[in-house]
Design a protein around this motif. Structure first.
Motif, short mmCIF file in Angstrom:
data_model
loop_
_atom_site.label_atom_id
_atom_site.label_comp_id
_atom_site.label_asym_id
_atom_site.label_seq_id
_atom_site.Cartn_x
_atom_site.Cartn_y
_atom_site.Cartn_z
N ASP A 153 6.40 -2.20 -2.01
CA ASP A 153 6.15 -0.78 -1.92
C ASP A 153 4.89 -0.33 -1.71
OD1 ASP A 153 6.86 1.77 -2.26
OD2 ASP A 153 7.38 1.83 -4.46
N ARG A 154 4.68 0.78 -1.34
CA ARG A 154 3.40 1.42 -1.46
C ARG A 154 3.32 2.98 -1.74
NH1 ARG A 154 0.97 1.05 4.70
NH2 ARG A 154 1.82 -0.94 4.72
N LYS A 155 2.10 3.19 -2.11
CA LYS A 155 2.14 4.70 -2.82
C LYS A 155 0.70 5.15 -2.35
CE LYS A 155 5.89 4.59 -5.52
NZ LYS A 155 7.07 5.33 -5.13
#
Length: 175
Positions: A153-155
């Motif tokens: 994931d990435r934010k």
């Protein structure tokens, strides 16, 4: 240039930096690691590089060796977050890059039970010593990976202005 000094479990330390035009490298910025014993004896040194530029901004000791985070220009259009795993002797095990628009730099690694958090800033805010305000706003970017560096994931965090992240620390459980 040495950029990160990390103590190791054996009482020594490892220094992560980069070399320019070092013999055996690619003639650009290559990752340069030096592992020292507790008595400051050089145990090993390694050079890792690709055709363009790799700069390590952090290194952490983990169960099977070390994980290095930083920047690579050898992949993607502008340069991207970079994460690399090495064994205790300094042999490369895997590496990944995480592309986003503009120049993106991973500055800090958080180690979790299931993998890593690579935290840094987007839009080239620092290379290697100055802000580049010609790009759109810089935001904080956190890439979540498994133990082999594969992205889960990435934010992104930030607004219309420049937000920067240099260090990610574990939460204090006592608070």
């Amino acid at each position: 240039e040495g950029l990160w000094l990390e103590p190791t479990r054996d009482g020594g330390f490892i220094l992560a930096g980069y070399a320019f035009d070092k013999e055996g490298g690619y003639g650009r910025h290559d990752i340069y690691l030096l592992k020292f014993s507790a008595t400051v004896e050089l145990e090993w040194e390694r050079l890792y590089g690709r055709p363009f530029r790799e700069i390590p901004f952090c290194i952490r000791e983990i169960d099977y060796g070390y994980v290095i985070g930083g920047y690579t220009k050898s992949q993607g259009l502008h340069g991207d977050f970079f994460l690399m795993g090495i064994d205790p002797a300094g042999n490369a095990l895997w590496d990944h890059y995480y592309e986003a628009p503009y120049v993106d730099i991973g500055y800090s690694i958080g180690v979790t039970e299931t993998g890593y958090l690579l935290a840094g800033s987007t839009a080239g805010h620092h290379f290697p010593s100055q802000a580049n305000h010609h790009y759109p706003q810089s935001n904080i970017m956190i890439v979540v990976t498994d133990k082999e560096g594969k992205e889960i994931d990435r934010k992104f965090y930030g607004g219309e202005r420049h937000e920067y992240c240099r260090t990610i620390l574990p939460a204090d459980e006592k608070k």
